[in-house]
Enzyme design. Sequence first.
Site, PDB file in Angstrom:
ATOM      1  N   GLU A 147      63.313  12.042  44.612  1.00 44.80           N
ATOM      2  CA  GLU A 147      63.156  13.208  43.753  1.00 44.80           C
ATOM      3  C   GLU A 147      62.782  14.446  44.553  1.00 44.80           C
ATOM      4  O   GLU A 147      63.259  15.552  44.273  1.00 44.80           O
ATOM      5  CB  GLU A 147      62.095  12.936  42.677  1.00 44.80           C
ATOM      6  CG  GLU A 147      62.433  11.810  41.719  1.00 44.80           C
ATOM      7  CD  GLU A 147      63.535  12.185  40.741  1.00 44.80           C
ATOM      8  OE1 GLU A 147      64.005  13.336  40.765  1.00 44.80           O
ATOM      9  OE2 GLU A 147      63.942  11.301  39.950  1.00 44.80           O
ATOM     10  N   ASP A 294      74.091   5.467  40.734  1.00 43.29           N
ATOM     11  CA  ASP A 294      74.970   6.593  40.400  1.00 43.29           C
ATOM     12  C   ASP A 294      75.247   7.568  41.539  1.00 43.29           C
ATOM     13  O   ASP A 294      76.389   7.725  41.994  1.00 43.29           O
ATOM     14  CB  ASP A 294      74.421   7.332  39.179  1.00 43.29           C
ATOM     15  CG  ASP A 294      72.935   7.665  39.301  1.00 43.29           C
ATOM     16  OD1 ASP A 294      72.325   7.356  40.332  1.00 43.29           O
ATOM     17  OD2 ASP A 294      72.393   8.236  38.327  1.00 43.29           O
ATOM     18  N   GLU A 388      69.052   7.246  25.672  1.00 37.46           N
ATOM     19  CA  GLU A 388      68.853   6.865  27.068  1.00 37.46           C
ATOM     20  C   GLU A 388      69.626   5.599  27.427  1.00 37.46           C
ATOM     21  O   GLU A 388      70.041   5.431  28.573  1.00 37.46           O
ATOM     22  CB  GLU A 388      67.363   6.685  27.346  1.00 37.46           C
ATOM     23  CG  GLU A 388      66.995   6.682  28.797  1.00 37.46           C
ATOM     24  CD  GLU A 388      67.077   8.037  29.472  1.00 37.46           C
ATOM     25  OE1 GLU A 388      66.334   8.266  30.435  1.00 37.46           O
ATOM     26  OE2 GLU A 388      67.896   8.878  29.049  1.00 37.46           O
ATOM     27  N   GLU A 406      73.772  15.360  32.524  1.00 39.95           N
ATOM     28  CA  GLU A 406      74.972  14.730  33.099  1.00 39.95           C
ATOM     29  C   GLU A 406      76.208  14.902  32.220  1.00 39.95           C
ATOM     30  O   GLU A 406      77.318  15.088  32.734  1.00 39.95           O
ATOM     31  CB  GLU A 406      74.711  13.244  33.363  1.00 39.95           C
ATOM     32  CG  GLU A 406      73.844  12.955  34.574  1.00 39.95           C
ATOM     33  CD  GLU A 406      72.376  13.189  34.319  1.00 39.95           C
ATOM     34  OE1 GLU A 406      71.604  13.241  35.291  1.00 39.95           O
ATOM     35  OE2 GLU A 406      71.988  13.321  33.133  1.00 39.95           O
TER      36      GLU A 406
END
EC number: 3.2.1.-
Length: 913
Positions: A147, A294, A388, A406
Amino acid sequence: MSEAGGGRGCGSSVPQRAPWSLVAATAAFCLVSATSVWTAGAAPMSREERQKLGNQVLEMFDHAYGNYMEHAYPADELMPLTCRGRVRGQEPSRGDVDDALGKFSLTLIDSLDTLVVLNKTKEFEDAVRKVLRDVNLDNDVVVSVFETNIRVLGGLLGGHSLAIMLKEKGEYMQWYNDELLQMAKQLGYKLLPAFNTTSGLPYPRINLKFGIRKPEARTGTETDTCTACAGTLILEFAALSRFTGATIFEEYARKALDFLWEKRQRSSNLVGVTINIHTGDWVRKDSGVGAGIDSYYEYLLKAYVLLGDDSFLERFNTHYDAIMRYISQPPLLLDVHIHKPMLNARTWMDALLAFFPGLQVLKGDIRPAIETHEMLYQVIKKHNFLPEAFTTDFRVHWAQHPLRPEFAESTYFLYKATGDPYYLEVGKTLIENLNKYARVPCGFAAMKDVRTGSHEDRMDSFFLAEMFKYLYLLFADKEDIIFDIEDYIFTTEAHLLPLWLSTTNQSISKKNTTSEYTELDDSNFDWTCPNTQILFPNDPLYAQSIREPLKNVVDKSCPRGIIRVREESFRSGAKPPLRARDFMATNPEHLEILKKMGAASSIDAEDGLRFMQEMIELSSQQQKEQQLPPRAVQIVSHPFFGRVVLTAGPAQFGLDLSKHKETRGFVASSKPYNGCSELTNPEAVMGKIALIQRGQCMFAEKARNIQNAGAIGGIVIDDNEGSSSDTAPLFQMAGDGKDTDDIKIPMLFLFSKEGSIILDAIREYEEVEVLLSDKAKDRDPEMENEEQPSSENDSQSAEQITSSSQEVDLVDQESPEESSLNSQPESLSPADMDNAASVSPSEQISNPMENHETTSLDGECTDFDNQLQEQSETEEDSNPNVSWDKKVQPIDSILADWNEDIEAFEMMEKDEL
């Protein structure tokens, strides 16, 4: 965009070692050509409407950014319900979610290049000055390497990229002298100790001040990391090396990518979700394109675009071929086992895979991108936001939605690739839903539960970094942007890095020595961008023809979880494998089939493994479904007008709000407040919703007393001061063991923190009206128009506390006659998953045949058997690597595989998104 072509030329080949400027130019031309094909045949949205929507995005950003700067800065993030900043250590821990917070004004740094994209150059200059003046990167705090890299390092580099661009233009940032770059370099060196492992994979966390493994660092003992965590570094680290000339950053990121590539499962060419950073063993052996993996795939393709290194494209195409062979089941993308890729690892999908259609656009594979995007859009239209996680038959699996960008990202890329105005309408829907359901006085609040419309006191930095950027670019014309967006590539956090970095400070060998290939395998992928007449047939309705069959995929199709069916079994007349939901213990044929599973052949072993997986998931789902869903308390009076939605615990008695119309009325406190005796103020609660304090008697007794006084509903408020659904399981109020049919009014339960919102509102405004329902209702536009500007106190009183991830059946614990029953989680948030207790397979299968309804996106679905979609598995016949389904395995081997996969299933239950 320039990355959209993936280095392909339009209609003619690009030389394999072409200068990157040529590759970027041809890629940009691909998008322009594709767009021109579409706009010629479709009715475009008018420029005036696009400008109006673009201006609306600007206003929304101002609302979010302005409230962050006013109420939260210099904290990392804004808490939009309570109008204050989220500071690490000062708020209750949310687990791994808090690892993004490092006391470095995260939202400001993450928003830097968004300000420039939105043409807010003066605000950008002010923001850069604040970062340089106020941000400290030497804090004693443990942060996520992943992150911190994508949000902070990426944010600093994106800010630097656009700062030097503005300086070259000569109007803004004339004083700038690479200060952001120096901060980025300082942060890069702080992250490097995380790579001190034998494998080169970084530790998942690091202490900004003390690094790794020192006693005061409080980290460095971890053994596992996710594939995306280790594989999403190359863009930022390589850009830092190219900007500064310090090659060490790019070298470390490349080494991590090399190791992941070497550890891929060689027969399937897939990677797992988590890996041991010391041994390289796969800890979780399921594979997909969503959470945990991803951006690893995304960065392989984009690393080729940014750096011009052929090995990254080679790797991406190898993985992509495996994804389309095993994981892609249009329009679904389902996780599989890396060693048994024909076997699905789960029957649900997570929201993070919504990025994948956009990546497919960059790859140039448009049709599956359109299909998956349309399926996701149908889910959004049903619930306003993308849950989610949701199942293959489109039921809510995890109900949260933290305002993820996204889907907006994929919408933008599909519009850029096709020019189809349909995607402008999709973007318009996203804007309307954000304003209608997520907007609150102090910003935009994440959805705690898409089914009830309740909020969470959370506005992540990525919302400003990505959502507004993609939405604005979707509606903007080229002249609306003050620089050429085609000269940049988006990172996974939508930060902008210039393409000219490919030719700057090239000290890293482009040919990767760890690749098993000595030469590129051109048969695995093309080097040219197909002519638009082939990629987009000369039919303006091409995309529409792909979308049309999926229009009702959620509302009417009700497909079951799609499991591949062996074609040869049906050709030979064999019956389909026994499914867990069809199993009957009294059916001799079913018992005989069950005996054969795992004993006769590898095919029977597959059936047995699938049956066990389905039985585990079925039992787990049924345990969840025994609990009543949460309810909503919505404050509809001034100044809230429906913006405040509190998630309430239901009661197992009284009016069922899911079957009857909602109850609306003003609230009034009962006397006595505990409601345990006849009310002394019946005139105050007559025709109103009574507020009662928990304790001293049964819930049912409270309900009878307020009902006898004429109340039309009741809200029980917890007497445990400070209790909150953020940190405690949600209550279900049980009866008193007697017949409760005499209770006709609805009863709901609020924790102390939620209840205090209503009590504070009464003190502030006297008359407070609420709506009790099974799901939050749309706001009253007429009342909204009458709304006056809210004061800061108004905003603070509009705090919304929403549903937790668990529910508990209970009777008021203070009464000796009452009992508490723990339930399984209704839905587990990503942060909750690591703390969730695992359930053994034997416990989960204990009662598989109970029939319960589930929370579905489309209501009740029937006759699933008629909707089974047979899917050919010719790849399995022709693929020489899939040898495990051609041989009879020893029983010990089969049982060992079963045990291995059972462990994987248990781990998946505890895994976080």
